[in-house]
Design an enzyme around this catalytic site. Sequence first.
Site, short mmCIF file in Angstrom:
data_model
loop_
_atom_site.label_atom_id
_atom_site.label_comp_id
_atom_site.label_asym_id
_atom_site.label_seq_id
_atom_site.Cartn_x
_atom_site.Cartn_y
_atom_site.Cartn_z
CB CYS A 158 29.52 -10.76 -14.57
SG CYS A 158 30.04 -10.26 -16.23
CG ASN A 199 27.11 -3.97 -23.24
OD1 ASN A 199 27.16 -2.76 -23.07
ND2 ASN A 199 26.07 -4.55 -23.78
CD GLU A 235 28.15 -6.67 -15.18
OE1 GLU A 235 28.39 -6.66 -16.40
OE2 GLU A 235 27.03 -6.92 -14.70
CD GLU A 242 25.82 -6.80 -27.83
OE1 GLU A 242 25.40 -6.58 -28.98
OE2 GLU A 242 25.07 -6.94 -26.85
CB CYS A 269 29.47 -8.58 -19.18
SG CYS A 269 28.29 -9.86 -19.63
CB CYS A 288 25.64 -12.84 -16.84
SG CYS A 288 27.42 -12.82 -17.10
N1 THU Z 1 25.37 -7.64 -20.24
C1 THU Z 1 26.27 -6.98 -19.46
O1 THU Z 1 27.10 -6.21 -19.96
N2 THU Z 1 26.22 -7.19 -18.13
C2 THU Z 1 25.32 -7.99 -17.49
O2 THU Z 1 25.36 -8.09 -16.28
C3 THU Z 1 24.32 -8.71 -18.26
C4 THU Z 1 24.37 -8.56 -19.73
C5 THU Z 1 25.39 -7.40 -21.68
C6 THU Z 1 25.86 -8.55 -22.51
C7 THU Z 1 25.22 -8.25 -23.85
O3 THU Z 1 26.08 -7.36 -24.58
C8 THU Z 1 23.95 -7.50 -23.49
O4 THU Z 1 24.10 -7.09 -22.15
C9 THU Z 1 22.70 -8.34 -23.64
O5 THU Z 1 22.81 -9.54 -22.96
#
Ligand code: THU
Length: 130
Positions: free
Chosen positions: A86, A39, A52, A41, A50, A83
Amino acid sequence: MALMDKAREVRENAYAPYSEFNVGAAIRAASGAVYVGCNVENVAYPEGTCAEAGAIAAMCAGGDKEIEEIAVISSGPQPITPCGGCRQKISEFAAPSVKVTLATTGGVTIETTVGDLLPGAFSLSHMGEG
Ligand code: THU
């Protein structure tokens, strides 16, 4: 290296200064190649991506279009599930039977499938095209 170990390794490179929640994902594609993502941000929060999504982008950049297996790892008491966005992104490149392994860094593991994560996925068939 096992797929989950690849996900565990790339998780270390996550850029998550806002949530402080690092996630790693690894995809084994039909060619046998493995693609990873973490991920990433952004201070403009909705611009974050994310793990994925990163792995899927790497897969396409590498010339693969078919997911054979996915592994996702994060910290926390129980494995996260991808999520909603994804799940749709994964569905674009994976059959419903594709195995998805979700793990915590502490060793809790869940196995599921793309079809179980997104039943009734929106697809070309809904537009009368396949
Ligand atoms: N996140 C992912 O990378 N994958 C997921 O399946 C769920 C959430 C990340 C997004 C964000 O950077 C952090 O987790 C918190 O939500």
